[in-house]
Design a protein around this motif. Structure first.
Motif, PDB file in Angstrom:
ATOM      1  N   LYS A  40       2.904  35.575 126.843  1.00  0.00           N
ATOM      2  CA  LYS A  40       2.088  36.160 125.774  1.00  0.00           C
ATOM      3  C   LYS A  40       1.999  37.677 125.935  1.00  0.00           C
ATOM      4  O   LYS A  40       2.158  38.434 124.970  1.00  0.00           O
ATOM      5  CB  LYS A  40       0.698  35.535 125.776  1.00  0.00           C
ATOM      6  CG  LYS A  40      -0.220  36.008 124.651  1.00  0.00           C
ATOM      7  CD  LYS A  40      -1.545  35.267 124.697  1.00  0.00           C
ATOM      8  CE  LYS A  40      -2.456  35.679 123.536  1.00  0.00           C
ATOM      9  NZ  LYS A  40      -2.777  37.127 123.554  1.00  0.00           N
ATOM     10  N   GLU A  41       1.749  38.128 127.153  1.00  0.00           N
ATOM     11  CA  GLU A  41       1.643  39.562 127.413  1.00  0.00           C
ATOM     12  C   GLU A  41       2.976  40.260 127.148  1.00  0.00           C
ATOM     13  O   GLU A  41       3.022  41.365 126.599  1.00  0.00           O
ATOM     14  CB  GLU A  41       1.201  39.794 128.856  1.00  0.00           C
ATOM     15  CG  GLU A  41      -0.215  39.328 129.144  1.00  0.00           C
ATOM     16  CD  GLU A  41      -0.593  39.441 130.609  1.00  0.00           C
ATOM     17  OE1 GLU A  41      -1.779  39.224 130.949  1.00  0.00           O
ATOM     18  OE2 GLU A  41       0.304  39.736 131.438  1.00  0.00           O
ATOM     19  N   ASP A  51       3.770  40.688 123.470  1.00  0.00           N
ATOM     20  CA  ASP A  51       2.934  41.754 122.930  1.00  0.00           C
ATOM     21  C   ASP A  51       3.516  43.123 123.273  1.00  0.00           C
ATOM     22  O   ASP A  51       3.527  44.039 122.437  1.00  0.00           O
ATOM     23  CB  ASP A  51       1.505  41.635 123.480  1.00  0.00           C
ATOM     24  CG  ASP A  51       0.580  42.700 122.919  1.00  0.00           C
ATOM     25  OD1 ASP A  51       0.347  42.697 121.693  1.00  0.00           O
ATOM     26  OD2 ASP A  51       0.092  43.536 123.700  1.00  0.00           O
ATOM     27  N   THR A  93       4.876  45.651 120.203  1.00  0.00           N
ATOM     28  CA  THR A  93       4.185  46.939 120.089  1.00  0.00           C
ATOM     29  C   THR A  93       5.067  48.097 120.541  1.00  0.00           C
ATOM     30  O   THR A  93       4.629  49.255 120.528  1.00  0.00           O
ATOM     31  CB  THR A  93       2.881  46.938 120.910  1.00  0.00           C
ATOM     32  OG1 THR A  93       3.181  46.639 122.293  1.00  0.00           O
ATOM     33  CG2 THR A  93       1.890  45.924 120.363  1.00  0.00           C
TER      34      THR A  93
END
Length: 328
Positions: free
Chosen positions: A276-277, A280, A284
Protein backbone atom coordinates in the motif's frame (compact mmCIF):
# COMPACT_ATOMS: atom_id res chain seq x y z
CA UNK A 1 2.05 -14.93 -31.08
CA UNK A 2 5.61 -13.62 -31.44
CA UNK A 3 7.96 -14.51 -28.62
CA UNK A 4 11.61 -14.60 -27.65
CA UNK A 5 12.69 -18.23 -27.34
CA UNK A 6 15.60 -19.84 -25.51
CA UNK A 7 16.13 -23.17 -27.32
CA UNK A 8 19.37 -24.05 -25.53
CA UNK A 9 21.19 -22.66 -22.51
CA UNK A 10 23.77 -20.01 -23.27
CA UNK A 11 24.35 -16.28 -23.78
CA UNK A 12 21.70 -13.77 -24.88
CA UNK A 13 22.94 -13.97 -28.45
CA UNK A 14 21.45 -17.49 -28.70
CA UNK A 15 17.90 -16.19 -28.33
CA UNK A 16 15.59 -16.07 -31.34
CA UNK A 17 12.20 -14.54 -32.19
CA UNK A 18 9.66 -17.20 -33.14
CA UNK A 19 5.96 -17.57 -33.86
CA UNK A 20 4.49 -19.76 -31.13
CA UNK A 21 0.94 -20.90 -30.32
CA UNK A 22 -0.90 -18.96 -27.66
CA UNK A 23 -0.45 -20.66 -24.28
CA UNK A 24 -3.59 -22.50 -23.07
CA UNK A 25 -5.66 -21.23 -20.14
CA UNK A 26 -6.39 -23.26 -17.00
CA UNK A 27 -8.91 -22.45 -14.25
CA UNK A 28 -7.79 -19.51 -12.15
CA UNK A 29 -5.67 -18.07 -14.96
CA UNK A 30 -5.82 -15.03 -17.24
CA UNK A 31 -4.33 -14.27 -20.63
CA UNK A 32 -2.55 -10.91 -20.81
CA UNK A 33 -1.72 -9.01 -23.97
CA UNK A 34 1.73 -7.75 -23.04
CA UNK A 35 2.49 -4.08 -23.58
CA UNK A 36 5.91 -3.97 -21.98
CA UNK A 37 8.34 -6.28 -20.20
CA UNK A 38 11.29 -5.37 -18.00
CA UNK A 39 14.69 -7.07 -18.02
CA UNK A 40 16.18 -8.28 -14.74
CA UNK A 41 19.63 -9.73 -14.12
CA UNK A 42 18.15 -13.12 -13.13
CA UNK A 43 16.78 -13.38 -16.69
CA UNK A 44 20.40 -13.57 -17.86
CA UNK A 45 21.10 -16.31 -15.33
CA UNK A 46 18.00 -18.32 -16.31
CA UNK A 47 18.92 -18.53 -19.99
CA UNK A 48 22.44 -19.63 -19.03
CA UNK A 49 21.12 -22.21 -16.49
CA UNK A 50 22.96 -20.41 -13.70
CA UNK A 51 19.88 -19.43 -11.70
CA UNK A 52 18.74 -21.18 -8.50
CA UNK A 53 15.81 -22.64 -10.45
CA UNK A 54 16.50 -24.54 -13.68
CA UNK A 55 13.97 -24.17 -16.52
CA UNK A 56 14.28 -26.80 -19.27
CA UNK A 57 14.42 -25.37 -22.81
CA UNK A 58 12.75 -24.44 -25.00
CA UNK A 59 11.12 -21.61 -23.05
CA UNK A 60 10.23 -17.93 -23.33
CA UNK A 61 12.44 -15.94 -20.95
CA UNK A 62 11.39 -12.82 -19.07
CA UNK A 63 10.13 -12.38 -15.52
CA UNK A 64 8.26 -9.06 -15.42
CA UNK A 65 5.44 -7.74 -17.60
CA UNK A 66 2.57 -5.27 -17.88
CA UNK A 67 -0.43 -5.31 -20.18
CA UNK A 68 -4.16 -5.82 -20.60
CA UNK A 69 -6.28 -8.86 -19.69
CA UNK A 70 -7.54 -10.42 -22.94
CA UNK A 71 -9.22 -13.57 -21.61
CA UNK A 72 -10.04 -15.18 -18.27
CA UNK A 73 -10.86 -18.72 -17.22
CA UNK A 74 -13.10 -19.59 -14.29
CA UNK A 75 -12.27 -18.80 -10.67
CA UNK A 76 -10.45 -15.49 -11.23
CA UNK A 77 -12.31 -13.40 -8.67
CA UNK A 78 -13.19 -9.90 -9.86
CA UNK A 79 -10.52 -9.80 -12.57
CA UNK A 80 -12.09 -8.93 -15.93
CA UNK A 81 -11.20 -8.60 -19.59
CA UNK A 82 -9.83 -5.11 -20.18
CA UNK A 83 -8.19 -4.74 -16.77
CA UNK A 84 -4.66 -3.37 -16.90
CA UNK A 85 -2.32 -5.53 -14.84
CA UNK A 86 1.29 -6.29 -14.05
CA UNK A 87 2.83 -9.55 -12.96
CA UNK A 88 6.00 -11.54 -12.44
CA UNK A 89 7.16 -15.11 -12.95
CA UNK A 90 10.33 -17.07 -13.58
CA UNK A 91 9.82 -17.05 -17.39
CA UNK A 92 7.30 -16.12 -20.08
CA UNK A 93 7.28 -12.32 -20.19
CA UNK A 94 9.15 -11.65 -23.43
CA UNK A 95 6.18 -12.45 -25.66
CA UNK A 96 3.06 -10.82 -27.06
CA UNK A 97 0.93 -12.91 -24.69
CA UNK A 98 1.49 -14.40 -21.27
CA UNK A 99 -0.72 -16.61 -19.10
CA UNK A 100 -0.60 -16.15 -15.34
CA UNK A 101 -2.53 -16.99 -12.20
CA UNK A 102 -5.12 -14.28 -11.64
CA UNK A 103 -4.21 -14.18 -7.94
CA UNK A 104 -0.62 -13.21 -8.82
CA UNK A 105 -1.57 -10.16 -10.91
CA UNK A 106 -1.66 -6.59 -9.63
CA UNK A 107 -3.80 -3.86 -11.15
CA UNK A 108 -1.91 -0.94 -12.65
CA UNK A 109 -2.92 2.37 -11.03
CA UNK A 110 -4.59 4.98 -13.25
CA UNK A 111 -2.10 7.32 -14.86
CA UNK A 112 0.74 4.77 -14.92
CA UNK A 113 1.80 3.54 -18.38
CA UNK A 114 2.82 -0.03 -19.21
CA UNK A 115 6.52 0.69 -19.37
CA UNK A 116 6.61 2.30 -15.93
CA UNK A 117 4.44 -0.48 -14.47
CA UNK A 118 6.68 -3.22 -15.88
CA UNK A 119 9.84 -1.51 -14.63
CA UNK A 120 8.46 -0.82 -11.16
CA UNK A 121 7.53 -4.26 -9.90
CA UNK A 122 10.54 -6.42 -9.08
CA UNK A 123 13.19 -3.79 -8.33
CA UNK A 124 11.09 -1.38 -6.28
CA UNK A 125 9.29 -4.11 -4.37
CA UNK A 126 12.58 -5.83 -3.56
CA UNK A 127 14.14 -2.57 -2.44
CA UNK A 128 11.15 -1.38 -0.40
CA UNK A 129 10.47 -4.64 1.41
CA UNK A 130 14.20 -4.89 2.15
CA UNK A 131 14.42 -1.38 3.57
CA UNK A 132 11.08 -1.37 5.38
CA UNK A 133 10.81 -4.89 6.80
CA UNK A 134 14.31 -6.40 6.84
CA UNK A 135 16.64 -3.47 7.49
CA UNK A 136 13.86 -1.54 9.26
CA UNK A 137 15.39 1.72 8.07
CA UNK A 138 14.50 4.75 10.20
CA UNK A 139 14.36 8.47 9.32
CA UNK A 140 17.74 10.11 9.83
CA UNK A 141 19.75 6.91 9.49
CA UNK A 142 22.72 6.59 7.14
CA UNK A 143 22.05 4.17 4.29
CA UNK A 144 24.81 2.77 2.06
CA UNK A 145 23.66 1.29 -1.26
CA UNK A 146 25.95 -0.87 -3.38
CA UNK A 147 25.23 -1.20 -7.11
CA UNK A 148 23.39 2.11 -6.93
CA UNK A 149 23.12 2.36 -10.71
CA UNK A 150 21.26 -0.95 -11.16
CA UNK A 151 17.56 -1.67 -10.90
CA UNK A 152 17.40 -2.66 -7.23
CA UNK A 153 20.22 -0.34 -6.20
CA UNK A 154 18.77 2.80 -7.77
CA UNK A 155 15.33 1.89 -6.39
CA UNK A 156 16.92 1.58 -2.93
CA UNK A 157 18.43 5.05 -3.33
CA UNK A 158 15.04 6.56 -4.24
CA UNK A 159 13.15 4.73 -1.52
CA UNK A 160 15.80 5.32 1.13
CA UNK A 161 15.44 9.05 0.49
CA UNK A 162 11.64 8.72 0.64
CA UNK A 163 11.97 6.99 4.03
CA UNK A 164 14.05 9.88 5.35
CA UNK A 165 17.55 8.39 5.25
CA UNK A 166 20.82 10.01 4.23
CA UNK A 167 21.98 7.92 1.28
CA UNK A 168 25.49 7.08 0.13
CA UNK A 169 25.55 5.56 -3.35
CA UNK A 170 28.30 3.23 -4.57
CA UNK A 171 28.48 2.49 -8.31
CA UNK A 172 30.96 1.72 -11.09
CA UNK A 173 30.88 4.95 -13.09
CA UNK A 174 30.37 8.69 -12.87
CA UNK A 175 27.32 8.38 -15.14
CA UNK A 176 25.59 5.96 -12.75
CA UNK A 177 26.45 8.14 -9.76
CA UNK A 178 25.09 11.24 -11.50
CA UNK A 179 21.73 9.48 -11.87
CA UNK A 180 21.83 8.36 -8.21
CA UNK A 181 22.45 11.97 -7.19
CA UNK A 182 19.39 13.08 -9.19
CA UNK A 183 17.33 10.67 -7.10
CA UNK A 184 18.64 12.07 -3.82
CA UNK A 185 21.95 10.38 -2.96
CA UNK A 186 24.03 12.76 -0.83
CA UNK A 187 27.41 10.99 -1.04
CA UNK A 188 28.74 9.37 -4.21
CA UNK A 189 31.50 6.74 -4.37
CA UNK A 190 32.95 5.25 -7.57
CA UNK A 191 34.34 1.91 -6.42
CA UNK A 192 36.55 1.66 -9.50
CA UNK A 193 38.40 4.90 -8.79
CA UNK A 194 40.36 3.74 -5.73
CA UNK A 195 40.24 1.79 -2.49
CA UNK A 196 36.60 1.38 -1.51
CA UNK A 197 37.27 0.96 2.20
CA UNK A 198 39.15 4.28 2.31
CA UNK A 199 36.49 6.03 0.25
CA UNK A 200 33.72 4.83 2.56
CA UNK A 201 35.60 6.04 5.62
CA UNK A 202 35.70 9.47 4.03
CA UNK A 203 32.03 9.46 3.08
CA UNK A 204 30.78 7.90 6.33
CA UNK A 205 33.22 8.80 9.14
CA UNK A 206 30.69 7.73 11.78
CA UNK A 207 29.74 4.57 9.90
CA UNK A 208 26.62 3.49 8.07
CA UNK A 209 23.52 2.29 9.89
CA UNK A 210 22.36 0.07 7.02
CA UNK A 211 24.02 -1.48 3.97
CA UNK A 212 21.95 -2.81 1.05
CA UNK A 213 24.01 -5.17 -1.13
CA UNK A 214 22.60 -6.49 -4.43
CA UNK A 215 26.12 -6.96 -5.85
CA UNK A 216 28.28 -9.21 -3.66
CA UNK A 217 31.84 -9.94 -4.79
CA UNK A 218 34.68 -7.70 -3.65
CA UNK A 219 32.37 -4.87 -2.57
CA UNK A 220 30.69 -6.66 0.30
CA UNK A 221 33.47 -6.81 2.87
CA UNK A 222 34.49 -3.11 2.63
CA UNK A 223 30.81 -2.18 2.91
CA UNK A 224 30.39 -4.41 5.96
CA UNK A 225 33.45 -2.79 7.55
CA UNK A 226 31.86 0.63 6.99
CA UNK A 227 28.97 -0.19 9.35
CA UNK A 228 28.79 1.42 12.76
CA UNK A 229 28.60 -0.90 15.73
CA UNK A 230 25.17 -2.55 15.74
CA UNK A 231 24.50 -1.75 12.07
CA UNK A 232 22.55 -3.95 9.65
CA UNK A 233 23.87 -5.49 6.43
CA UNK A 234 21.26 -6.91 4.04
CA UNK A 235 22.32 -9.20 1.20
CA UNK A 236 19.86 -9.06 -1.70
CA UNK A 237 21.70 -10.68 -4.62
CA UNK A 238 24.99 -11.26 -6.38
CA UNK A 239 25.00 -9.28 -9.62
CA UNK A 240 28.81 -9.51 -9.65
CA UNK A 241 28.49 -13.25 -10.12
CA UNK A 242 30.55 -13.89 -6.98
CA UNK A 243 29.11 -14.86 -3.58
CA UNK A 244 31.35 -13.16 -0.99
CA UNK A 245 33.06 -14.92 1.91
CA UNK A 246 32.64 -12.74 4.99
CA UNK A 247 35.11 -13.06 7.91
CA UNK A 248 32.82 -13.79 10.84
CA UNK A 249 35.17 -12.06 13.26
CA UNK A 250 33.92 -8.76 11.79
CA UNK A 251 30.38 -9.65 12.84
CA UNK A 252 31.60 -10.51 16.34
CA UNK A 253 33.84 -7.48 16.85
CA UNK A 254 31.49 -4.90 15.34
CA UNK A 255 28.29 -6.41 16.73
CA UNK A 256 26.56 -6.06 13.36
CA UNK A 257 23.71 -8.12 11.92
CA UNK A 258 23.81 -9.78 8.51
CA UNK A 259 20.34 -10.33 7.08
CA UNK A 260 18.89 -11.78 3.89
CA UNK A 261 15.75 -10.88 1.96
CA UNK A 262 13.17 -13.20 0.42
CA UNK A 263 9.55 -12.30 -0.35
CA UNK A 264 8.19 -15.47 1.28
CA UNK A 265 9.67 -14.49 4.65
CA UNK A 266 7.38 -11.47 5.04
CA UNK A 267 4.27 -11.71 7.20
CA UNK A 268 1.02 -11.15 5.29
CA UNK A 269 0.05 -8.00 7.19
CA UNK A 270 3.49 -6.46 6.76
CA UNK A 271 3.52 -7.31 3.06
CA UNK A 272 0.11 -5.67 2.59
CA UNK A 273 1.21 -2.54 4.46
CA UNK A 274 4.38 -2.25 2.36
CA UNK A 275 2.49 -2.73 -0.89
CA UNK A 276 0.00 0.00 0.00
CA UNK A 277 2.78 2.42 0.92
CA UNK A 278 4.76 1.59 -2.21
CA UNK A 279 1.83 2.15 -4.59
CA UNK A 280 1.20 5.50 -2.90
CA UNK A 281 4.85 6.45 -3.52
CA UNK A 282 4.43 5.52 -7.19
CA UNK A 283 1.17 7.36 -7.90
CA UNK A 284 2.37 10.50 -6.09
CA UNK A 285 5.60 10.50 -8.10
CA UNK A 286 7.93 10.05 -5.13
CA UNK A 287 9.27 6.72 -6.42
CA UNK A 288 9.28 6.28 -10.19
CA UNK A 289 11.54 3.76 -11.93
CA UNK A 290 14.37 5.15 -14.00
CA UNK A 291 14.14 3.56 -17.45
CA UNK A 292 17.68 3.58 -18.78
CA UNK A 293 16.96 1.85 -22.07
CA UNK A 294 14.01 0.88 -24.27
CA UNK A 295 14.21 -1.94 -26.84
CA UNK A 296 11.71 -3.48 -29.27
CA UNK A 297 10.89 -7.17 -28.87
CA UNK A 298 13.11 -7.99 -31.86
CA UNK A 299 16.11 -6.65 -29.93
CA UNK A 300 15.47 -8.51 -26.68
CA UNK A 301 18.83 -10.34 -26.93
CA UNK A 302 20.60 -6.99 -27.15
CA UNK A 303 18.70 -5.76 -24.09
CA UNK A 304 19.75 -8.83 -22.10
CA UNK A 305 23.37 -8.40 -23.20
CA UNK A 306 23.29 -4.77 -22.03
CA UNK A 307 22.13 -5.91 -18.58
CA UNK A 308 24.53 -8.86 -18.48
CA UNK A 309 27.49 -6.54 -19.12
CA UNK A 310 26.56 -4.27 -16.22
CA UNK A 311 25.98 -1.24 -18.43
CA UNK A 312 22.33 -0.68 -17.52
CA UNK A 313 21.28 2.25 -15.38
CA UNK A 314 17.98 1.67 -13.62
CA UNK A 315 15.67 -0.64 -15.58
CA UNK A 316 15.84 -1.82 -19.18
CA UNK A 317 12.41 -2.24 -20.78
CA UNK A 318 11.25 -4.16 -23.84
CA UNK A 319 8.38 -2.43 -25.65
CA UNK A 320 6.36 -5.44 -26.79
CA UNK A 321 3.56 -3.26 -28.17
CA UNK A 322 4.62 -0.09 -29.98
CA UNK A 323 2.25 2.21 -28.12
CA UNK A 324 1.61 1.21 -24.49
CA UNK A 325 -1.62 2.76 -23.29
CA UNK A 326 -1.60 5.54 -20.71
CA UNK A 327 -4.80 5.94 -18.69
CA UNK A 328 -5.62 8.84 -16.40
Amino acid sequence: MRAVVCSAYGPPENLRIEERPSPPLAPGQARIRVGAAAVNFPDVLVIADRYQISVPPPFVPGSEFAGVVDEVAGDVGDLAVGDRVTGTGIVGAFAEEVVAKASSLKRIPDGIDDRTAAAFGVAHRTAYHTLRSVARLQPGERLLVLGAGGGVGLAAVQLGVALGASVTAVASSAEKLDIAAKYGAEHLVDHRSGDLRTALKGALPEGADVVIDPVGGDLSEPALRSLRRGGRFVTVGYASGVIPRIPLNLVLVKGVRILGFQFQDLAADELARNEKELVDLLVTGRAVPHIGGLYPLDDAAEALRYVADGRAIGKIVIAVRSRPAVHS
